[in-house]
Structure formats: structure tokens, C-alpha cells
Design a protein around this motif. Structure first.
Motif, PDB file in Angstrom:
ATOM      1  N   THR A  85       0.849  -1.178   0.000  1.00  0.00           N
ATOM      2  CA  THR A  85       0.000   0.000   0.000  1.00  0.00           C
ATOM      3  C   THR A  85       0.889   1.234   0.000  1.00  0.00           C
ATOM      4  O   THR A  85       2.104   1.147   0.168  1.00  0.00           O
ATOM      5  CB  THR A  85      -0.925   0.028   1.238  1.00  0.00           C
ATOM      6  OG1 THR A  85      -0.112  -0.091   2.406  1.00  0.00           O
ATOM      7  CG2 THR A  85      -1.933  -1.108   1.202  1.00  0.00           C
ATOM      8  N   ASP A  86       0.266   2.379  -0.201  1.00  0.00           N
ATOM      9  CA  ASP A  86       1.009   3.636  -0.179  1.00  0.00           C
ATOM     10  C   ASP A  86       1.802   3.760   1.111  1.00  0.00           C
ATOM     11  O   ASP A  86       1.341   3.366   2.174  1.00  0.00           O
ATOM     12  CB  ASP A  86       0.050   4.826  -0.296  1.00  0.00           C
ATOM     13  CG  ASP A  86      -0.621   4.884  -1.653  1.00  0.00           C
ATOM     14  OD1 ASP A  86      -0.131   4.225  -2.585  1.00  0.00           O
ATOM     15  OD2 ASP A  86      -1.643   5.577  -1.764  1.00  0.00           O
ATOM     16  N   HIS A  87       2.983   4.311   1.008  1.00  0.00           N
ATOM     17  CA  HIS A  87       3.836   4.605   2.156  1.00  0.00           C
ATOM     18  C   HIS A  87       4.263   3.349   2.918  1.00  0.00           C
ATOM     19  O   HIS A  87       4.539   3.425   4.111  1.00  0.00           O
ATOM     20  CB  HIS A  87       3.156   5.598   3.101  1.00  0.00           C
ATOM     21  CG  HIS A  87       2.560   6.772   2.404  1.00  0.00           C
ATOM     22  ND1 HIS A  87       3.329   7.717   1.751  1.00  0.00           N
ATOM     23  CD2 HIS A  87       1.285   7.147   2.222  1.00  0.00           C
ATOM     24  CE1 HIS A  87       2.534   8.635   1.203  1.00  0.00           C
ATOM     25  NE2 HIS A  87       1.289   8.309   1.469  1.00  0.00           N
ATOM     26  N   ASP A  88       4.287   2.201   2.253  1.00  0.00           N
ATOM     27  CA  ASP A  88       4.746   0.951   2.881  1.00  0.00           C
ATOM     28  C   ASP A  88       4.046   0.642   4.197  1.00  0.00           C
ATOM     29  O   ASP A  88       4.672   0.251   5.180  1.00  0.00           O
ATOM     30  CB  ASP A  88       6.266   0.987   3.100  1.00  0.00           C
ATOM     31  CG  ASP A  88       7.031   0.859   1.795  1.00  0.00           C
ATOM     32  OD1 ASP A  88       6.514   0.200   0.881  1.00  0.00           O
ATOM     33  OD2 ASP A  88       8.131   1.421   1.695  1.00  0.00           O
ATOM     34  N   LYS A 113       3.249   3.124   9.343  1.00  0.00           N
ATOM     35  CA  LYS A 113       4.265   2.815   8.340  1.00  0.00           C
ATOM     36  C   LYS A 113       5.216   1.749   8.895  1.00  0.00           C
ATOM     37  O   LYS A 113       5.597   1.796  10.061  1.00  0.00           O
ATOM     38  CB  LYS A 113       5.052   4.075   7.974  1.00  0.00           C
ATOM     39  CG  LYS A 113       6.077   3.863   6.882  1.00  0.00           C
ATOM     40  CD  LYS A 113       6.831   5.171   6.603  1.00  0.00           C
ATOM     41  CE  LYS A 113       7.762   5.077   5.443  1.00  0.00           C
ATOM     42  NZ  LYS A 113       8.866   4.183   5.568  1.00  0.00           N
ATOM     43  N   LEU A 114       5.590   0.815   8.067  1.00  0.00           N
ATOM     44  CA  LEU A 114       6.556  -0.201   8.480  1.00  0.00           C
ATOM     45  C   LEU A 114       7.925   0.442   8.642  1.00  0.00           C
ATOM     46  O   LEU A 114       8.318   1.282   7.824  1.00  0.00           O
ATOM     47  CB  LEU A 114       6.630  -1.317   7.437  1.00  0.00           C
ATOM     48  CG  LEU A 114       5.356  -2.123   7.222  1.00  0.00           C
ATOM     49  CD1 LEU A 114       5.526  -3.061   6.036  1.00  0.00           C
ATOM     50  CD2 LEU A 114       4.995  -2.904   8.460  1.00  0.00           C
ATOM     51  N   PRO A 115       8.654   0.074   9.671  1.00  0.00           N
ATOM     52  CA  PRO A 115      10.006   0.628   9.860  1.00  0.00           C
ATOM     53  C   PRO A 115      10.897   0.301   8.661  1.00  0.00           C
ATOM     54  O   PRO A 115      10.740  -0.739   8.017  1.00  0.00           O
ATOM     55  CB  PRO A 115      10.511  -0.064  11.118  1.00  0.00           C
ATOM     56  CG  PRO A 115       9.279  -0.530  11.829  1.00  0.00           C
ATOM     57  CD  PRO A 115       8.271  -0.826  10.755  1.00  0.00           C
ATOM     58  N   ASP A 116      11.831   1.184   8.367  1.00  0.00           N
ATOM     59  CA  ASP A 116      12.724   1.003   7.223  1.00  0.00           C
ATOM     60  C   ASP A 116      13.586  -0.246   7.344  1.00  0.00           C
ATOM     61  O   ASP A 116      14.009  -0.799   6.338  1.00  0.00           O
ATOM     62  CB  ASP A 116      13.622   2.236   7.052  1.00  0.00           C
ATOM     63  CG  ASP A 116      12.827   3.448   6.590  1.00  0.00           C
ATOM     64  OD1 ASP A 116      11.776   3.266   5.948  1.00  0.00           O
ATOM     65  OD2 ASP A 116      13.263   4.579   6.892  1.00  0.00           O
ATOM     66  N   ASP A 117      13.851  -0.706   8.578  1.00  0.00           N
ATOM     67  CA  ASP A 117      14.716  -1.869   8.747  1.00  0.00           C
ATOM     68  C   ASP A 117      13.968  -3.199   8.655  1.00  0.00           C
ATOM     69  O   ASP A 117      14.552  -4.252   8.808  1.00  0.00           O
ATOM     70  CB  ASP A 117      15.504  -1.783  10.056  1.00  0.00           C
ATOM     71  CG  ASP A 117      14.610  -1.746  11.296  1.00  0.00           C
ATOM     72  OD1 ASP A 117      13.389  -1.503  11.156  1.00  0.00           O
ATOM     73  OD2 ASP A 117      15.137  -1.951  12.402  1.00  0.00           O
TER      74      ASP A 117
END
Length: 166
Positions: A85-88, A113-117
Motif C-alpha cells: 500500500t502507499d507509504h509501505d 508505516k513499516l520501519p525502514d529496517d
């Protein structure tokens, strides 16, 4: 869309266009074997078998050479689709084999939002691990192509070309 609804839609493709109402249980019995609850199963054809076969073929490419490569099984063809989805905020993978359909969702209930890691392959890895165990001991079999679909090879200036004809 709930996970079981997405799974039901993909199972329709896997079933040659026949929709079966997703069931969370088939039957619940009491200690004497009397039926307390029984899942009602609705079945109806919603797309042509040729359409389902062509969708399956296209979704096999997603797993063999596209974004779903991490979901390949050693002993079975897989057809599926990845999704975000938009913005992970969500990661989806829904796929099927000639035997089973499974959908995996990964995210937070509050649309965070899911963390970048976080691994962007986690949901596909989970799907592969679950389906590998479920398919242990099953015969390797291919998806069936209905007689309404014909594969034809045509010689063109650029070399042989294959396409599917309805």
C-alpha cells in the motif's frame, strides 16, 4: 479487504473460475459426534476457465521472474501476486499451487508505516515456509490448461513467438 476474502478471490482463479465461499471451519461436533455447526458452502462460476488459466499463467511469471521470486517452492508451481500500500503500510502476498491457496498480510492494525529496517520479503518468506510444509509428500503437479485455451507457435522475422489463443 480481509485476508480470507483475498484468499477466496485467488482460490477462484485456482479453481478454474469457480468461487467457493471461504470457510473457517467445515464442521463442529459435540462429544457424542452430533453436528453442532456445519459450514455452508456456496459454489458458483464467476469467470471463464480460460480467463482463470490465463491469469494463472501471468501470475506464475510473478513468482518465477518477478517480485514474488522469494516464494518459489522446490516441488510445485506457484502463481501469485505481491502487493504493497502507499507509504509501505502493508505488505501482501497471495498465491496458490495446484493444491492450496494462501494469503499473507504483514503490517500494523493502525496503518502505521513499516520501519525502514523491516524486510520487504518477510511476507513472501513466510508464505514459502508455510506452504513448503503443507506440500510435503504431495506429488509435483502442474496447473491444468483447459481445452478452451490453445497455445500456438508462430514463426516471425524476429524468431519463434508463442501466444495463447482462446
Amino acid at each position: 479487504v480481509y485476508n480470507y476474502q483475498l484468499c477466496g478471490a485467488f482460490a477462484t482463479i485456482a479453481n478454474g473460475g469457480v468461487y467457493n465461499t471461504p470457510t473457517l471451519y467445515t464442521k463442529i461436533l459435540d462429544h457424542d459426534g452430533n453436528v453442532l455447526l456445519e459450514g455452508n458452502k456456496e459454489t458458483k462460476t464467476v469467470i471463464k476457465d480460460s480467463t482463470a488459466a490465463l491469469l494463472t499463467s501471468a501470475m506464475e511469471d510473478v513468482v518465477t521472474s518477478g517480485t514474488g521470486r522469494n516464494a518459489q517452492l522446490d516441488n510445485m508451481p506457484v502463481a501469485g501476486k505481491t502487493g504493497t500500500t502507499d507509504h509501505d503500510q502493508d505488505l501482501w502476498f497471495c498465491a496458490f499451487t495446484p493444491y492450496y491457496t494462501c494469503a499473507v498480510w504483514f503490517g500494523f492494525d493502525n496503518n502505521e508505516k513499516l520501519p525502514d529496517d523491516y524486510s520487504r520479503d518477510f511476507h513472501k518468506d513466510m508464505w514459502r515456509k508455510v506452504m513448503t510444509r503443507i506440500h510435503e509428500g504431495l506429488d509435483d503437479k502442474d496447473f491444468e490448461m483447459p481445452s478452451t485455451v490453445e497455445k500456438i507457435s508462430v514463426c516471425a522475422d524476429t524468431g519463434p513467438v508463442s501466444y495463447t489463443h482462446l
